[in-house]
Write an enzyme that holds these catalytic residues in place. Structure first.
Site, PDB file in Angstrom:
ATOM      1  CG  ASN A  91      36.159  29.997  42.743  1.00 48.28           C
ATOM      2  OD1 ASN A  91      37.032  29.795  43.548  1.00 48.28           O
ATOM      3  ND2 ASN A  91      36.276  30.346  41.582  1.00 48.28           N
ATOM      4  CE1 TYR A 156      40.317  38.863  46.895  1.00 52.54           C
ATOM      5  CE2 TYR A 156      41.870  38.853  48.847  1.00 52.54           C
ATOM      6  CZ  TYR A 156      41.063  38.166  47.908  1.00 52.54           C
ATOM      7  OH  TYR A 156      40.918  36.770  47.918  1.00 52.54           O
TER       8      TYR A 156
HETATM    9  N1  LIG Z   1      44.731  31.893  44.752  1.00 54.55           N
HETATM   10  C1  LIG Z   1      44.859  32.372  46.183  1.00 54.55           C
HETATM   11  O1  LIG Z   1      45.940  32.467  46.837  1.00 54.55           O
HETATM   12  C2  LIG Z   1      43.574  32.620  46.917  1.00 54.55           C
HETATM   13  C3  LIG Z   1      43.396  32.870  48.206  1.00 54.55           C
HETATM   14  C4  LIG Z   1      42.303  33.101  49.033  1.00 54.55           C
HETATM   15  C5  LIG Z   1      41.151  33.262  48.333  1.00 54.55           C
HETATM   16  N2  LIG Z   1      41.203  32.991  46.896  1.00 54.55           N
HETATM   17  C6  LIG Z   1      39.962  33.258  46.276  1.00 54.55           C
HETATM   18  O2  LIG Z   1      39.624  32.075  45.565  1.00 54.55           O
HETATM   19  C7  LIG Z   1      38.711  32.515  44.466  1.00 54.55           C
HETATM   20  C8  LIG Z   1      39.282  31.714  43.316  1.00 54.55           C
HETATM   21  O3  LIG Z   1      40.507  32.427  43.152  1.00 54.55           O
HETATM   22  P1  LIG Z   1      41.793  31.680  42.066  1.00 54.55           P
HETATM   23  O4  LIG Z   1      43.061  31.947  42.747  1.00 54.55           O
HETATM   24  O5  LIG Z   1      41.284  30.217  41.584  1.00 54.55           O
HETATM   25  O6  LIG Z   1      41.837  32.821  41.068  1.00 54.55           O
HETATM   26  P2  LIG Z   1      41.773  32.841  39.410  1.00 54.55           P
HETATM   27  O7  LIG Z   1      42.082  34.187  38.934  1.00 54.55           O
HETATM   28  O8  LIG Z   1      42.726  31.602  38.752  1.00 54.55           O
HETATM   29  O9  LIG Z   1      40.295  32.218  38.874  1.00 54.55           O
HETATM   30  C9  LIG Z   1      39.326  33.091  39.058  1.00 54.55           C
HETATM   31  C10 LIG Z   1      38.150  32.803  37.991  1.00 54.55           C
HETATM   32  O10 LIG Z   1      37.040  33.641  38.113  1.00 54.55           O
HETATM   33  C11 LIG Z   1      36.802  33.985  36.987  1.00 54.55           C
HETATM   34  N3  LIG Z   1      36.122  35.357  37.247  1.00 54.55           N
HETATM   35  C12 LIG Z   1      36.749  36.800  37.704  1.00 54.55           C
HETATM   36  N4  LIG Z   1      35.695  37.289  37.684  1.00 54.55           N
HETATM   37  C13 LIG Z   1      34.346  36.751  37.178  1.00 54.55           C
HETATM   38  C14 LIG Z   1      33.114  37.592  36.949  1.00 54.55           C
HETATM   39  N5  LIG Z   1      32.891  38.737  37.193  1.00 54.55           N
HETATM   40  N6  LIG Z   1      32.239  36.348  36.765  1.00 54.55           N
HETATM   41  C15 LIG Z   1      32.671  35.374  36.390  1.00 54.55           C
HETATM   42  N7  LIG Z   1      33.683  34.835  36.676  1.00 54.55           N
HETATM   43  C16 LIG Z   1      34.657  35.846  36.936  1.00 54.55           C
HETATM   44  C17 LIG Z   1      38.219  34.311  36.136  1.00 54.55           C
HETATM   45  O11 LIG Z   1      37.800  34.499  34.900  1.00 54.55           O
HETATM   46  C18 LIG Z   1      38.907  32.900  36.520  1.00 54.55           C
HETATM   47  O12 LIG Z   1      38.332  31.940  35.801  1.00 54.55           O
HETATM   48  C19 LIG Z   1      38.679  34.084  44.614  1.00 54.55           C
HETATM   49  O13 LIG Z   1      37.464  34.262  45.050  1.00 54.55           O
HETATM   50  C20 LIG Z   1      39.737  34.266  45.083  1.00 54.55           C
HETATM   51  O14 LIG Z   1      39.573  35.836  45.869  1.00 54.55           O
HETATM   52  C21 LIG Z   1      42.216  32.851  46.285  1.00 54.55           C
END
Ligand SMILES: NC(=O)c1ccc[n+]([C@@H]2O[C@H](COP(=O)([O-])OP(=O)(O)OC[C@H]3O[C@@H](n4cnc5c(N)ncnc54)[C@H](O)[C@@H]3O)[C@@H](O)[C@H]2O)c1
Length: 258
Positions: A91, A156
C-alpha cells in the site's frame, strides 16, 4: 481468533495512516496477525499498539519500501514472529506531481522508488515463502491513475500504470502455485495525502468540493471502503480472482464527460 482472515498473517506497508491503517485495522478485526511495515516510526508504532490493545497480534517494523534490505529484514521479522506470511498489502505510496519537463531525475526516482520499486521489493520478499507453501494473496494499491491521466500529475501515473503491469505479470507467473496477485484502484479517498494535495490550492475547501463532485455519488471515498475490498481479496472468498484490478471510485472512471 475467528473471522474472515482467521489465523492468517498479513503485512501491510504504509500502515501508519490512511488506507494502510484502515486496512490493517480491518484485517486485524477479521482475525489476522498484522505486521505494520511503515517508514514513520511514530504512526506505525501507534497503530501496532492500538491493535495489540484491542486483542490482536500486531508487530511494528520500521520499514522503507524503497530500500530492498529494509523490506527483506521486515519480511524476515514477520516470519520469525508469526511463522509465515499469507497476505501482503503493498500500500505504501507517495504523490509526486509535476509537469513532465519540470520533473528532475531525483523526483522521477523518488516516485518510482516507492510507488513501483517498493511494491516489487515487498512482493519479492514474500513470494518465496508463498511459493513454498503454495498459498498466498498479494494486494497492491494502484490508483485510477493506473489507467487514466490528469495533466500535471507526472510521473505518478507512469509508476501506477507500471504497478498494474507488475500485478498482472506476478499474478500470471505464480497462479498455478496457489498465489493470487491483485490490485485495487481507488479514486479520490479522503486521507492525508489528499488533504496535502488540496492544501496546495488557493482555496483547499473549494478544491475538496470539486474533487467530491467529480464522483457520481457526489462524495469522496473513505479509507475503510478500500480496506473492505482488500480484506475480500486477501480472504478465501476470492479464490478465482487473480491478476485483476478492482476500481473503487463511485463510478467516476466510467462517467462520460461531454
Ligand atoms: N488517497 C487517495 O485518494 C488515493 C487514491 C488512489 C490511490 N492511492 C494510493 O493508496 C496508497 C495509500 O495512500 P494514502 O492516501 O493512504 O496515503 P497516506 O499518505 O495517507 O499514507 C501513506 C502511508 O505510507 C507511508 N509511506 C510512504 N512512503 C513509504 C515508504 N517508502 N516506506 C514505508 N512506508 C511509506 C507513509 O508514511 C504513510 O503512513 C498509496 O499507494 C496511494 O498512491 C491513494
Amino acid at each position: 481468533m475467528a473471522g474472515r482472515l482467521a489465523d492468517k498473517v498479513a503485512i501491510v506497508t504504509g500502515a501508519g495512516r490512511g488506507i494502510g491503517e484502515a486496512t490493517a485495522r480491518r484485517m486485524a478485526a477479521e482475525g489476522a496477525a498484522l505486521v505494520i511495515a511503515e517508514r514513520d516510526a511514530t504512526t506505525g508504532a501507534a497503530v501496532a499498539r492500538a491493535l495489540t490493545a484491542a486483542g490482536s497480534r500486531a508487530l511494528f517494523v520500521e520499514t522503507d519500501v524503497a530500500d530492498p534490505a529494509s523490506v527483506e529484514a521486515m519480511a524476515a521479522r514477520a516470519v520469525s514472529t508469526f511463522g509465515r506470511v499469507d497476505v501482503l498489502v503493498a500500500n505504501a505510496g507517495i504523490n509526486v506531481f509535476h509537469e513532465p519537463l519540470d520533473t528532475s531525475d531525483a523526483e522521477w526516482r523518488r516516485c518510482f522508488s516507492v510507488d513501483l520499486d517498493g511494491v516489487w521489493h515487498s512482493a519479492r520478499a514474500v513470494l518465496p515463502g508463498m511459493r513454498a507453501r503454495r498459498a498466498g494473496s498479494i494486494v497492491a494499491i494502484a490508483s485510477t491513475h493506473s489507467f487514466s491521466i490528469i495533466p500535471g500529475c507526472f510521473p505518478y501515473p507512469v509508476a501506477k500504470h507500471g504497478l498494474l503491469g507488475l500485478v498482472r505479470a506476478l499474478g500470471i507467473q505464480y497462479a498455478a502455485e496457489g498465489i493470487r496477485v491483485n490490485a485495487i484502484a481507488p479514486g479520490y479517498i479522503e486521507t492525508q495525502i489528499a488533504l496535502d494535495y488540496w492544501a496546495g490550492f488557493p482555496d483547499p475547501e473549494a478544491e475538496r468540493r470539486r474533487a467530491a463532485d467529480l464522483h457520481p455519488p457526489r462524495r469522496l471515498g473513505r479509507p475503510d471502503e478500500v480496506a473492505m475490498t482488500a480484506v475480500f481479496l486477501a480472504s478465501d472468498e476470492a479464490p478465482f480472482i487473480n491478476a485483476a484490478c478492482i476500481t473503487i471510485d463511485g463510478g467516476r472512471s466510467v462517467l462520460y464527460h461531454d
